[in-house]
Enzyme design. Structure first.
Site, PDB file in Angstrom:
ATOM      1  N   ASN A 205       4.344   9.910  -5.343  1.00  0.00           N
ATOM      2  CA  ASN A 205       3.513   9.446  -4.225  1.00  0.00           C
ATOM      3  C   ASN A 205       4.377   8.632  -3.259  1.00  0.00           C
ATOM      4  O   ASN A 205       5.560   8.433  -3.497  1.00  0.00           O
ATOM      5  CB  ASN A 205       2.313   8.655  -4.741  1.00  0.00           C
ATOM      6  CG  ASN A 205       2.725   7.448  -5.549  1.00  0.00           C
ATOM      7  OD1 ASN A 205       3.331   6.528  -5.041  1.00  0.00           O
ATOM      8  ND2 ASN A 205       2.421   7.473  -6.849  1.00  0.00           N
ATOM      9  N   ASP A 274      -2.486   9.357 -10.941  1.00  0.00           N
ATOM     10  CA  ASP A 274      -3.771   9.500 -11.628  1.00  0.00           C
ATOM     11  C   ASP A 274      -3.799  10.735 -12.514  1.00  0.00           C
ATOM     12  O   ASP A 274      -4.575  10.813 -13.462  1.00  0.00           O
ATOM     13  CB  ASP A 274      -4.906   9.579 -10.612  1.00  0.00           C
ATOM     14  CG  ASP A 274      -5.174   8.224  -9.991  1.00  0.00           C
ATOM     15  OD1 ASP A 274      -4.967   7.217 -10.683  1.00  0.00           O
ATOM     16  OD2 ASP A 274      -5.571   8.172  -8.813  1.00  0.00           O
ATOM     17  N   LYS A 284      13.413  25.146 -15.281  1.00  0.00           N
ATOM     18  CA  LYS A 284      12.998  25.191 -13.878  1.00  0.00           C
ATOM     19  C   LYS A 284      12.083  26.405 -13.650  1.00  0.00           C
ATOM     20  O   LYS A 284      12.423  27.514 -14.070  1.00  0.00           O
ATOM     21  CB  LYS A 284      14.247  25.299 -12.995  1.00  0.00           C
ATOM     22  CG  LYS A 284      13.927  25.228 -11.532  1.00  0.00           C
ATOM     23  CD  LYS A 284      15.173  25.364 -10.690  1.00  0.00           C
ATOM     24  CE  LYS A 284      14.782  25.585  -9.255  1.00  0.00           C
ATOM     25  NZ  LYS A 284      15.817  26.188  -8.461  1.00  0.00           N
ATOM     26  N   PHE A 320      -4.465  -3.843  -7.477  1.00  0.00           N
ATOM     27  CA  PHE A 320      -4.362  -3.462  -6.068  1.00  0.00           C
ATOM     28  C   PHE A 320      -5.264  -2.258  -5.852  1.00  0.00           C
ATOM     29  O   PHE A 320      -5.507  -1.482  -6.785  1.00  0.00           O
ATOM     30  CB  PHE A 320      -2.909  -3.094  -5.718  1.00  0.00           C
ATOM     31  CG  PHE A 320      -2.087  -4.280  -5.307  1.00  0.00           C
ATOM     32  CD1 PHE A 320      -1.764  -5.261  -6.230  1.00  0.00           C
ATOM     33  CD2 PHE A 320      -1.628  -4.405  -4.002  1.00  0.00           C
ATOM     34  CE1 PHE A 320      -1.001  -6.366  -5.866  1.00  0.00           C
ATOM     35  CE2 PHE A 320      -0.867  -5.507  -3.619  1.00  0.00           C
ATOM     36  CZ  PHE A 320      -0.553  -6.495  -4.547  1.00  0.00           C
ATOM     37  N   LYS A 334     -14.279  -0.864  -7.233  1.00  0.00           N
ATOM     38  CA  LYS A 334     -13.106  -0.907  -8.115  1.00  0.00           C
ATOM     39  C   LYS A 334     -13.039  -2.235  -8.868  1.00  0.00           C
ATOM     40  O   LYS A 334     -12.693  -2.302 -10.044  1.00  0.00           O
ATOM     41  CB  LYS A 334     -11.848  -0.737  -7.269  1.00  0.00           C
ATOM     42  CG  LYS A 334     -10.882   0.256  -7.846  1.00  0.00           C
ATOM     43  CD  LYS A 334      -9.804   0.651  -6.882  1.00  0.00           C
ATOM     44  CE  LYS A 334      -9.932   2.111  -6.492  1.00  0.00           C
ATOM     45  NZ  LYS A 334      -8.859   2.554  -5.604  1.00  0.00           N
ATOM     46  N   LYS A 338     -12.911  -2.165 -12.855  1.00  0.00           N
ATOM     47  CA  LYS A 338     -11.670  -2.546 -13.542  1.00  0.00           C
ATOM     48  C   LYS A 338     -11.692  -3.960 -14.102  1.00  0.00           C
ATOM     49  O   LYS A 338     -10.760  -4.370 -14.787  1.00  0.00           O
ATOM     50  CB  LYS A 338     -10.475  -2.347 -12.605  1.00  0.00           C
ATOM     51  CG  LYS A 338     -10.406  -0.935 -12.026  1.00  0.00           C
ATOM     52  CD  LYS A 338      -9.016  -0.362 -12.050  1.00  0.00           C
ATOM     53  CE  LYS A 338      -9.017   1.040 -11.484  1.00  0.00           C
ATOM     54  NZ  LYS A 338      -7.751   1.728 -11.663  1.00  0.00           N
TER      55      LYS A 338
HETATM   56  N1  CTP Z   1      -3.885   1.870 -11.871  1.00  0.00           N
HETATM   57  C1  CTP Z   1      -3.499   1.898 -13.201  1.00  0.00           C
HETATM   58  N2  CTP Z   1      -3.413   3.069 -13.868  1.00  0.00           N
HETATM   59  C2  CTP Z   1      -3.711   4.236 -13.264  1.00  0.00           C
HETATM   60  C3  CTP Z   1      -4.112   4.223 -11.899  1.00  0.00           C
HETATM   61  C4  CTP Z   1      -4.185   3.027 -11.236  1.00  0.00           C
HETATM   62  O1  CTP Z   1      -3.240   0.831 -13.756  1.00  0.00           O
HETATM   63  N3  CTP Z   1      -3.609   5.362 -13.934  1.00  0.00           N
HETATM   64  C5  CTP Z   1      -3.997   0.570 -11.172  1.00  0.00           C
HETATM   65  C6  CTP Z   1      -3.098   0.409  -9.967  1.00  0.00           C
HETATM   66  O2  CTP Z   1      -1.862  -0.165 -10.314  1.00  0.00           O
HETATM   67  C7  CTP Z   1      -3.902  -0.532  -9.092  1.00  0.00           C
HETATM   68  C8  CTP Z   1      -5.339  -0.195  -9.435  1.00  0.00           C
HETATM   69  O3  CTP Z   1      -5.296   0.457 -10.694  1.00  0.00           O
HETATM   70  O4  CTP Z   1      -3.691  -1.875  -9.415  1.00  0.00           O
HETATM   71  C9  CTP Z   1      -6.036   0.688  -8.449  1.00  0.00           C
HETATM   72  O5  CTP Z   1      -5.260   1.815  -8.155  1.00  0.00           O
HETATM   73  P1  CTP Z   1      -5.803   2.907  -7.122  1.00  0.00           P
HETATM   74  O6  CTP Z   1      -4.847   4.042  -7.091  1.00  0.00           O
HETATM   75  O7  CTP Z   1      -6.183   2.248  -5.833  1.00  0.00           O
HETATM   76  O8  CTP Z   1      -7.160   3.315  -7.790  1.00  0.00           O
HETATM   77  P2  CTP Z   1      -7.539   4.362  -8.884  1.00  0.00           P
HETATM   78  O9  CTP Z   1      -8.037   3.616 -10.073  1.00  0.00           O
HETATM   79  O10 CTP Z   1      -6.429   5.301  -9.126  1.00  0.00           O
HETATM   80  O11 CTP Z   1      -8.776   5.071  -8.186  1.00  0.00           O
HETATM   81  P3  CTP Z   1      -8.774   6.109  -6.943  1.00  0.00           P
HETATM   82  O12 CTP Z   1      -7.438   6.822  -7.015  1.00  0.00           O
HETATM   83  O13 CTP Z   1      -9.926   6.968  -7.255  1.00  0.00           O
HETATM   84  O14 CTP Z   1      -8.942   5.317  -5.703  1.00  0.00           O
END
Ligand code: CTP
Length: 399
Positions: A205, A274, A284, A320, A334, A338
Protein backbone atom coordinates in the site's frame (compact mmCIF):
# COMPACT_ATOMS: atom_id res chain seq x y z
CA UNK A 1 3.73 25.29 18.02
CA UNK A 2 7.03 26.37 19.48
CA UNK A 3 9.06 29.08 17.78
CA UNK A 4 12.77 28.65 17.48
CA UNK A 5 15.01 31.45 16.39
CA UNK A 6 18.19 30.17 14.80
CA UNK A 7 21.02 32.69 14.63
CA UNK A 8 23.72 31.79 12.13
CA UNK A 9 27.04 33.60 12.31
CA UNK A 10 30.05 33.51 10.01
CA UNK A 11 31.86 30.26 10.79
CA UNK A 12 32.66 27.54 8.26
CA UNK A 13 30.26 25.31 10.22
CA UNK A 14 27.38 27.52 8.94
CA UNK A 15 26.66 24.80 6.38
CA UNK A 16 25.86 22.40 9.25
CA UNK A 17 23.27 24.90 10.51
CA UNK A 18 21.19 24.00 7.43
CA UNK A 19 20.87 20.44 8.73
CA UNK A 20 20.05 21.80 12.18
CA UNK A 21 17.30 24.02 10.70
CA UNK A 22 15.93 21.01 8.79
CA UNK A 23 15.89 18.76 11.85
CA UNK A 24 14.16 21.35 14.01
CA UNK A 25 11.58 21.97 11.28
CA UNK A 26 10.92 18.23 10.97
CA UNK A 27 10.33 18.07 14.71
CA UNK A 28 7.44 20.44 14.15
CA UNK A 29 8.99 23.70 15.31
CA UNK A 30 8.46 26.97 13.48
CA UNK A 31 12.07 27.92 12.73
CA UNK A 32 13.07 31.46 11.83
CA UNK A 33 16.64 32.11 10.80
CA UNK A 34 18.59 35.31 11.35
CA UNK A 35 21.95 35.46 9.59
CA UNK A 36 24.86 37.74 10.25
CA UNK A 37 26.31 39.44 7.19
CA UNK A 38 29.40 37.20 7.28
CA UNK A 39 27.26 34.07 7.46
CA UNK A 40 25.61 35.02 4.16
CA UNK A 41 29.04 34.78 2.50
CA UNK A 42 29.21 31.11 3.50
CA UNK A 43 25.64 29.89 2.98
CA UNK A 44 22.89 31.49 0.94
CA UNK A 45 19.76 32.65 2.79
CA UNK A 46 17.69 30.89 0.10
CA UNK A 47 18.87 27.52 1.48
CA UNK A 48 17.51 28.29 4.95
CA UNK A 49 14.33 29.72 3.44
CA UNK A 50 13.82 26.45 1.55
CA UNK A 51 14.33 24.14 4.54
CA UNK A 52 12.30 26.20 7.04
CA UNK A 53 9.64 27.58 4.63
CA UNK A 54 10.11 30.92 6.40
CA UNK A 55 11.76 34.16 5.25
CA UNK A 56 15.29 34.69 6.54
CA UNK A 57 15.97 37.90 8.46
CA UNK A 58 19.20 39.64 7.51
CA UNK A 59 19.26 43.27 8.47
CA UNK A 60 17.80 45.82 10.86
CA UNK A 61 16.97 48.08 7.95
CA UNK A 62 15.83 45.65 5.27
CA UNK A 63 13.24 46.91 2.82
CA UNK A 64 9.96 45.21 3.48
CA UNK A 65 11.00 43.96 6.95
CA UNK A 66 8.90 45.10 9.93
CA UNK A 67 10.37 48.26 11.54
CA UNK A 68 10.70 46.55 14.93
CA UNK A 69 11.60 43.13 13.58
CA UNK A 70 14.27 42.51 16.24
CA UNK A 71 11.69 43.06 18.99
CA UNK A 72 9.14 40.78 17.31
CA UNK A 73 11.73 38.06 16.73
CA UNK A 74 12.97 38.38 20.31
CA UNK A 75 9.45 38.15 21.78
CA UNK A 76 8.04 35.33 19.71
CA UNK A 77 11.02 32.99 20.22
CA UNK A 78 10.60 30.16 22.74
CA UNK A 79 14.29 29.35 22.38
CA UNK A 80 17.10 31.14 20.59
CA UNK A 81 19.93 28.99 19.31
CA UNK A 82 23.08 30.42 17.76
CA UNK A 83 24.91 27.88 15.62
CA UNK A 84 27.65 28.32 14.74
CA UNK A 85 28.47 30.94 17.36
CA UNK A 86 31.72 32.71 16.48
CA UNK A 87 34.07 34.25 19.04
CA UNK A 88 32.75 37.60 17.83
CA UNK A 89 29.05 36.99 18.61
CA UNK A 90 30.03 35.48 21.96
CA UNK A 91 32.00 38.63 22.78
CA UNK A 92 29.15 40.88 21.64
CA UNK A 93 26.63 38.97 23.77
CA UNK A 94 28.85 39.04 26.82
CA UNK A 95 29.20 42.83 26.54
CA UNK A 96 25.67 43.68 25.42
CA UNK A 97 26.73 45.01 22.03
CA UNK A 98 23.94 45.36 19.50
CA UNK A 99 25.18 46.41 16.10
CA UNK A 100 23.24 44.15 13.75
CA UNK A 101 19.91 42.28 13.66
CA UNK A 102 21.12 39.12 15.42
CA UNK A 103 23.02 40.83 18.24
CA UNK A 104 20.13 43.28 18.75
CA UNK A 105 17.63 40.42 18.90
CA UNK A 106 19.84 38.54 21.37
CA UNK A 107 19.91 41.60 23.62
CA UNK A 108 16.14 42.01 23.40
CA UNK A 109 15.09 38.40 24.02
CA UNK A 110 14.21 36.86 27.36
CA UNK A 111 13.95 33.35 25.89
CA UNK A 112 16.49 30.67 26.84
CA UNK A 113 19.60 30.87 24.66
CA UNK A 114 21.66 27.94 23.37
CA UNK A 115 25.09 28.59 21.87
CA UNK A 116 27.05 26.15 19.70
CA UNK A 117 30.50 27.72 19.45
CA UNK A 118 32.80 27.00 16.51
CA UNK A 119 36.17 28.60 16.01
CA UNK A 120 39.91 28.08 15.74
CA UNK A 121 41.39 26.45 18.89
CA UNK A 122 43.57 29.48 19.73
CA UNK A 123 40.52 31.73 19.62
CA UNK A 124 38.63 29.22 21.78
CA UNK A 125 41.32 29.14 24.46
CA UNK A 126 42.00 32.90 24.39
CA UNK A 127 41.36 34.39 27.85
CA UNK A 128 38.88 36.86 26.32
CA UNK A 129 36.70 34.05 24.93
CA UNK A 130 37.06 31.98 28.12
CA UNK A 131 35.92 34.90 30.25
CA UNK A 132 33.10 35.87 27.86
CA UNK A 133 31.71 32.35 27.98
CA UNK A 134 31.95 32.28 31.74
CA UNK A 135 29.92 35.48 31.87
CA UNK A 136 27.30 34.02 29.54
CA UNK A 137 27.09 30.73 31.44
CA UNK A 138 26.54 32.67 34.67
CA UNK A 139 23.63 34.41 32.97
CA UNK A 140 22.07 31.02 32.19
CA UNK A 141 23.11 30.67 28.56
CA UNK A 142 23.46 27.00 27.59
CA UNK A 143 26.68 26.20 25.77
CA UNK A 144 26.90 23.01 23.71
CA UNK A 145 30.34 21.92 22.53
CA UNK A 146 32.61 22.66 20.86
CA UNK A 147 34.06 19.26 20.16
CA UNK A 148 37.69 18.36 19.51
CA UNK A 149 38.89 17.24 16.12
CA UNK A 150 40.31 18.55 12.90
CA UNK A 151 39.32 22.17 12.39
CA UNK A 152 38.54 24.03 9.17
CA UNK A 153 41.83 25.95 9.58
CA UNK A 154 43.75 22.66 9.25
CA UNK A 155 44.67 22.44 12.95
CA UNK A 156 43.59 19.85 15.50
CA UNK A 157 41.93 20.66 18.81
CA UNK A 158 38.78 21.97 20.42
CA UNK A 159 36.68 24.25 18.23
CA UNK A 160 34.48 22.06 16.00
CA UNK A 161 30.80 22.83 16.23
CA UNK A 162 28.79 20.01 17.84
CA UNK A 163 26.77 17.82 15.50
CA UNK A 164 23.24 19.05 14.72
CA UNK A 165 21.66 16.08 16.61
CA UNK A 166 23.48 17.13 19.79
CA UNK A 167 22.39 20.75 19.37
CA UNK A 168 18.77 19.61 18.87
CA UNK A 169 18.97 17.73 22.21
CA UNK A 170 20.10 20.92 23.92
CA UNK A 171 17.30 22.93 22.30
CA UNK A 172 14.76 20.37 23.48
CA UNK A 173 16.25 20.44 26.96
CA UNK A 174 15.99 24.26 26.94
CA UNK A 175 12.31 23.90 25.99
CA UNK A 176 11.80 21.31 28.72
CA UNK A 177 10.02 18.95 26.31
CA UNK A 178 12.18 15.91 26.72
CA UNK A 179 10.92 14.55 30.00
CA UNK A 180 7.20 14.07 29.36
CA UNK A 181 7.59 10.32 28.79
CA UNK A 182 10.80 9.79 30.75
CA UNK A 183 11.51 6.08 31.08
CA UNK A 184 8.08 5.00 29.75
CA UNK A 185 8.26 1.90 27.52
CA UNK A 186 6.21 2.41 24.34
CA UNK A 187 5.64 0.44 21.15
CA UNK A 188 4.97 2.05 17.78
CA UNK A 189 4.20 0.35 14.47
CA UNK A 190 4.85 2.07 11.17
CA UNK A 191 4.80 1.64 7.42
CA UNK A 192 2.82 -0.69 5.24
CA UNK A 193 3.05 -4.48 5.24
CA UNK A 194 3.70 -6.54 2.10
CA UNK A 195 1.95 -9.78 1.32
CA UNK A 196 3.79 -11.98 -1.15
CA UNK A 197 2.07 -13.11 -4.34
CA UNK A 198 5.18 -14.88 -5.61
CA UNK A 199 8.93 -14.41 -4.98
CA UNK A 200 9.00 -11.10 -6.92
CA UNK A 201 5.55 -9.56 -6.41
CA UNK A 202 3.55 -8.46 -3.41
CA UNK A 203 0.39 -6.65 -2.38
CA UNK A 204 1.40 -3.43 -0.71
CA UNK A 205 0.00 0.00 0.00
CA UNK A 206 0.99 3.65 -0.26
CA UNK A 207 2.07 4.12 3.36
CA UNK A 208 5.50 5.80 3.60
CA UNK A 209 5.91 5.15 7.31
CA UNK A 210 6.51 8.86 7.98
CA UNK A 211 3.76 9.23 10.59
CA UNK A 212 4.84 6.18 12.59
CA UNK A 213 8.51 7.15 12.39
CA UNK A 214 7.62 10.65 13.59
CA UNK A 215 5.71 9.07 16.50
CA UNK A 216 8.78 6.99 17.40
CA UNK A 217 11.24 9.89 17.04
CA UNK A 218 9.19 12.30 19.12
CA UNK A 219 8.58 9.71 21.87
CA UNK A 220 12.33 9.10 22.08
CA UNK A 221 12.92 12.86 22.35
CA UNK A 222 10.40 12.95 25.20
CA UNK A 223 12.45 10.34 27.04
CA UNK A 224 10.42 7.19 26.27
CA UNK A 225 12.00 3.77 25.69
CA UNK A 226 10.78 3.18 22.17
CA UNK A 227 10.40 -0.01 20.18
CA UNK A 228 9.42 0.45 16.55
CA UNK A 229 8.00 -2.44 14.55
CA UNK A 230 8.19 -1.29 10.96
CA UNK A 231 7.14 -2.59 7.59
CA UNK A 232 9.74 -2.18 4.83
CA UNK A 233 10.69 1.51 4.72
CA UNK A 234 13.41 3.69 3.25
CA UNK A 235 13.37 5.89 6.36
CA UNK A 236 16.31 6.04 8.75
CA UNK A 237 15.74 4.62 12.21
CA UNK A 238 15.36 7.64 14.54
CA UNK A 239 18.00 8.10 17.24
CA UNK A 240 17.37 6.26 20.50
CA UNK A 241 14.77 3.93 18.95
CA UNK A 242 15.00 0.12 18.79
CA UNK A 243 13.67 -0.97 15.41
CA UNK A 244 12.48 -4.37 14.25
CA UNK A 245 11.69 -4.66 10.55
CA UNK A 246 9.00 -7.03 9.37
CA UNK A 247 7.39 -7.70 6.04
CA UNK A 248 3.95 -9.25 6.38
CA UNK A 249 0.91 -8.59 8.57
CA UNK A 250 1.46 -11.98 10.21
CA UNK A 251 5.09 -11.14 11.06
CA UNK A 252 4.03 -7.76 12.41
CA UNK A 253 1.37 -9.43 14.55
CA UNK A 254 3.93 -11.81 16.05
CA UNK A 255 6.40 -9.06 17.00
CA UNK A 256 3.71 -6.73 18.32
CA UNK A 257 1.76 -9.26 20.36
CA UNK A 258 4.98 -10.41 22.01
CA UNK A 259 6.20 -6.90 22.85
CA UNK A 260 2.97 -5.04 23.66
CA UNK A 261 2.20 -6.44 27.14
CA UNK A 262 5.35 -4.87 28.63
CA UNK A 263 4.59 -1.43 27.17
CA UNK A 264 2.61 1.39 28.75
CA UNK A 265 1.45 2.74 25.41
CA UNK A 266 1.02 1.07 22.04
CA UNK A 267 0.48 3.11 18.89
CA UNK A 268 -0.62 1.24 15.77
CA UNK A 269 0.32 3.69 13.03
CA UNK A 270 1.14 0.93 10.52
CA UNK A 271 -0.97 0.44 7.43
CA UNK A 272 -1.48 -3.29 7.88
CA UNK A 273 -2.72 -5.15 4.81
CA UNK A 274 -6.29 -6.35 5.30
CA UNK A 275 -5.98 -9.25 2.88
CA UNK A 276 -3.20 -11.55 1.77
CA UNK A 277 -3.01 -14.13 -1.01
CA UNK A 278 -4.33 -17.51 0.12
CA UNK A 279 -0.99 -18.89 -0.89
CA UNK A 280 2.19 -17.31 -2.16
CA UNK A 281 3.46 -19.07 -5.29
CA UNK A 282 6.85 -20.66 -4.79
CA UNK A 283 7.96 -19.58 -8.26
CA UNK A 284 7.41 -16.44 -10.29
CA UNK A 285 3.98 -16.54 -11.90
CA UNK A 286 4.52 -16.64 -15.66
CA UNK A 287 2.48 -14.43 -17.94
CA UNK A 288 2.16 -17.19 -20.52
CA UNK A 289 -0.85 -16.66 -22.73
CA UNK A 290 -3.27 -15.86 -19.89
CA UNK A 291 -5.57 -12.86 -20.44
CA UNK A 292 -6.70 -12.80 -16.82
CA UNK A 293 -5.29 -13.73 -13.45
CA UNK A 294 -7.50 -14.22 -10.40
CA UNK A 295 -5.85 -13.92 -7.02
CA UNK A 296 -7.65 -15.43 -4.10
CA UNK A 297 -7.21 -13.43 -0.92
CA UNK A 298 -7.89 -14.17 2.72
CA UNK A 299 -8.13 -11.79 5.72
CA UNK A 300 -5.02 -10.97 7.70
CA UNK A 301 -5.19 -10.93 11.51
CA UNK A 302 -6.53 -7.64 12.95
CA UNK A 303 -3.62 -6.78 15.24
CA UNK A 304 -5.25 -3.80 16.89
CA UNK A 305 -8.41 -5.73 17.77
CA UNK A 306 -6.26 -8.50 19.25
CA UNK A 307 -4.26 -5.96 21.27
CA UNK A 308 -7.38 -4.49 22.82
CA UNK A 309 -8.29 -8.01 23.94
CA UNK A 310 -4.97 -8.62 25.71
CA UNK A 311 -4.41 -5.06 26.95
CA UNK A 312 -2.98 -4.92 30.46
CA UNK A 313 -4.66 -2.54 32.88
CA UNK A 314 -3.44 1.03 32.54
CA UNK A 315 -2.00 0.59 29.05
CA UNK A 316 -2.96 3.26 26.54
CA UNK A 317 -3.83 1.85 23.12
CA UNK A 318 -3.87 4.18 20.13
CA UNK A 319 -5.17 3.27 16.67
CA UNK A 320 -5.07 5.15 13.41
CA UNK A 321 -7.86 5.30 10.86
CA UNK A 322 -7.06 6.03 7.26
CA UNK A 323 -10.29 7.00 5.52
CA UNK A 324 -11.20 8.24 2.10
CA UNK A 325 -14.51 9.91 3.01
CA UNK A 326 -17.11 10.25 5.78
CA UNK A 327 -14.19 10.60 8.15
CA UNK A 328 -15.95 11.15 11.45
CA UNK A 329 -18.72 8.57 11.03
CA UNK A 330 -16.29 5.85 10.02
CA UNK A 331 -13.80 6.81 12.70
CA UNK A 332 -16.49 6.69 15.40
CA UNK A 333 -17.49 3.22 14.24
CA UNK A 334 -13.85 2.07 14.22
CA UNK A 335 -13.39 3.49 17.72
CA UNK A 336 -16.27 1.32 18.97
CA UNK A 337 -15.20 -1.81 17.08
CA UNK A 338 -11.54 -1.71 18.03
CA UNK A 339 -12.00 -0.51 21.64
CA UNK A 340 -8.98 1.77 21.68
CA UNK A 341 -8.31 4.63 24.09
CA UNK A 342 -7.57 7.06 21.28
CA UNK A 343 -8.07 6.96 17.53
CA UNK A 344 -6.20 9.26 15.18
CA UNK A 345 -8.40 9.65 12.13
CA UNK A 346 -7.25 11.20 8.91
CA UNK A 347 -8.64 11.58 5.44
CA UNK A 348 -5.86 10.29 3.23
CA UNK A 349 -7.34 11.87 0.11
CA UNK A 350 -6.94 15.36 1.55
CA UNK A 351 -4.57 17.47 -0.59
CA UNK A 352 -1.29 18.29 1.15
CA UNK A 353 -1.58 15.59 3.82
CA UNK A 354 -1.68 11.81 4.13
CA UNK A 355 0.57 9.29 2.41
CA UNK A 356 4.17 10.32 1.78
CA UNK A 357 3.48 13.90 2.85
CA UNK A 358 5.38 15.52 5.72
CA UNK A 359 2.07 17.00 6.85
CA UNK A 360 -1.11 15.57 8.25
CA UNK A 361 -4.53 16.79 9.30
CA UNK A 362 -6.21 14.62 11.90
CA UNK A 363 -9.12 14.34 14.29
CA UNK A 364 -8.41 12.72 17.65
CA UNK A 365 -11.23 10.63 19.12
CA UNK A 366 -11.17 9.50 22.73
CA UNK A 367 -12.91 6.66 24.55
CA UNK A 368 -14.83 9.19 26.68
CA UNK A 369 -16.41 10.68 23.54
CA UNK A 370 -14.17 13.73 23.33
CA UNK A 371 -13.16 14.73 19.78
CA UNK A 372 -10.39 17.15 18.88
CA UNK A 373 -10.12 18.43 15.34
CA UNK A 374 -6.60 19.55 14.51
CA UNK A 375 -5.23 21.81 11.76
CA UNK A 376 -2.89 20.70 9.01
CA UNK A 377 0.53 20.42 10.67
CA UNK A 378 3.89 18.68 10.21
CA UNK A 379 3.71 15.00 11.16
CA UNK A 380 6.33 15.52 13.87
CA UNK A 381 4.17 18.17 15.48
CA UNK A 382 1.08 15.99 15.28
CA UNK A 383 3.14 13.26 16.93
CA UNK A 384 3.98 15.64 19.79
CA UNK A 385 0.28 16.50 20.22
CA UNK A 386 -0.65 12.78 20.30
CA UNK A 387 2.06 11.95 22.84
CA UNK A 388 0.95 14.82 25.08
CA UNK A 389 -2.56 13.32 25.04
CA UNK A 390 -1.17 9.81 25.70
CA UNK A 391 0.85 11.17 28.60
CA UNK A 392 -2.29 12.76 30.07
CA UNK A 393 -4.14 9.42 29.75
CA UNK A 394 -1.22 7.65 31.43
CA UNK A 395 -1.38 10.11 34.30
CA UNK A 396 -5.10 9.42 34.71
CA UNK A 397 -4.43 5.68 34.82
CA UNK A 398 -1.67 6.37 37.39
CA UNK A 399 1.92 5.92 36.24
N1 CTP B 1 -4.95 -2.58 11.81
C1 CTP B 1 -4.43 -3.74 12.37
N2 CTP B 1 -4.49 -4.91 11.72
C2 CTP B 1 -5.06 -5.00 10.50
C3 CTP B 1 -5.61 -3.83 9.91
C4 CTP B 1 -5.53 -2.64 10.59
O1 CTP B 1 -3.91 -3.65 13.49
N3 CTP B 1 -5.10 -6.16 9.88
C5 CTP B 1 -4.89 -1.31 12.56
C6 CTP B 1 -4.12 -0.20 11.89
O2 CTP B 1 -2.77 -0.20 12.27
C7 CTP B 1 -4.83 1.04 12.40
C8 CTP B 1 -6.26 0.57 12.61
O3 CTP B 1 -6.20 -0.84 12.69
O4 CTP B 1 -4.34 1.46 13.64
C9 CTP B 1 -7.21 0.95 11.52
O5 CTP B 1 -6.70 0.62 10.27
P1 CTP B 1 -7.55 0.93 8.95
O6 CTP B 1 -6.83 0.37 7.78
O7 CTP B 1 -7.94 2.38 8.93
O8 CTP B 1 -8.87 0.15 9.24
P2 CTP B 1 -9.32 -1.33 9.01
O9 CTP B 1 -9.53 -1.95 10.34
O10 CTP B 1 -8.38 -2.02 8.11
O11 CTP B 1 -10.73 -1.10 8.33
P3 CTP B 1 -11.07 -0.58 6.84
O12 CTP B 1 -9.89 -1.01 5.99
O13 CTP B 1 -12.31 -1.29 6.53
O14 CTP B 1 -11.22 0.90 6.90
Amino acid sequence: MNNILLGVTGGIAAYKAVDLARRLTLLGFRVKVVMSENATRLVGPATFRAVTSNPVALSLFADGGAPMEHIDLAREADVVVVAPATANIIAKMAHGLADDLLSTTLLATRAPVVLAPAMNREMWSHPATVSNLETLRERGVRVVGPESGSLACGEEGPGRMSEPETIVEEVLAALGTNSLLAGVPVLVTAGGTREAIDPVRFIGNRSSGKMGYAMAAVAARMGARVQLVSGPSALECPGGVERVTVETAEEMREEVVERAPACRAVVMAAAVADFMPVKAHGEKIKRGSAEKLVLELVRTPDILAELSGIKPQGQVLVGFAAETGELLQRARAKMREKKVDMLVANDVTHPGSGFDSDYNRAVLLFADGREVELDLMPKAELAAVIWREVSALLDISGR
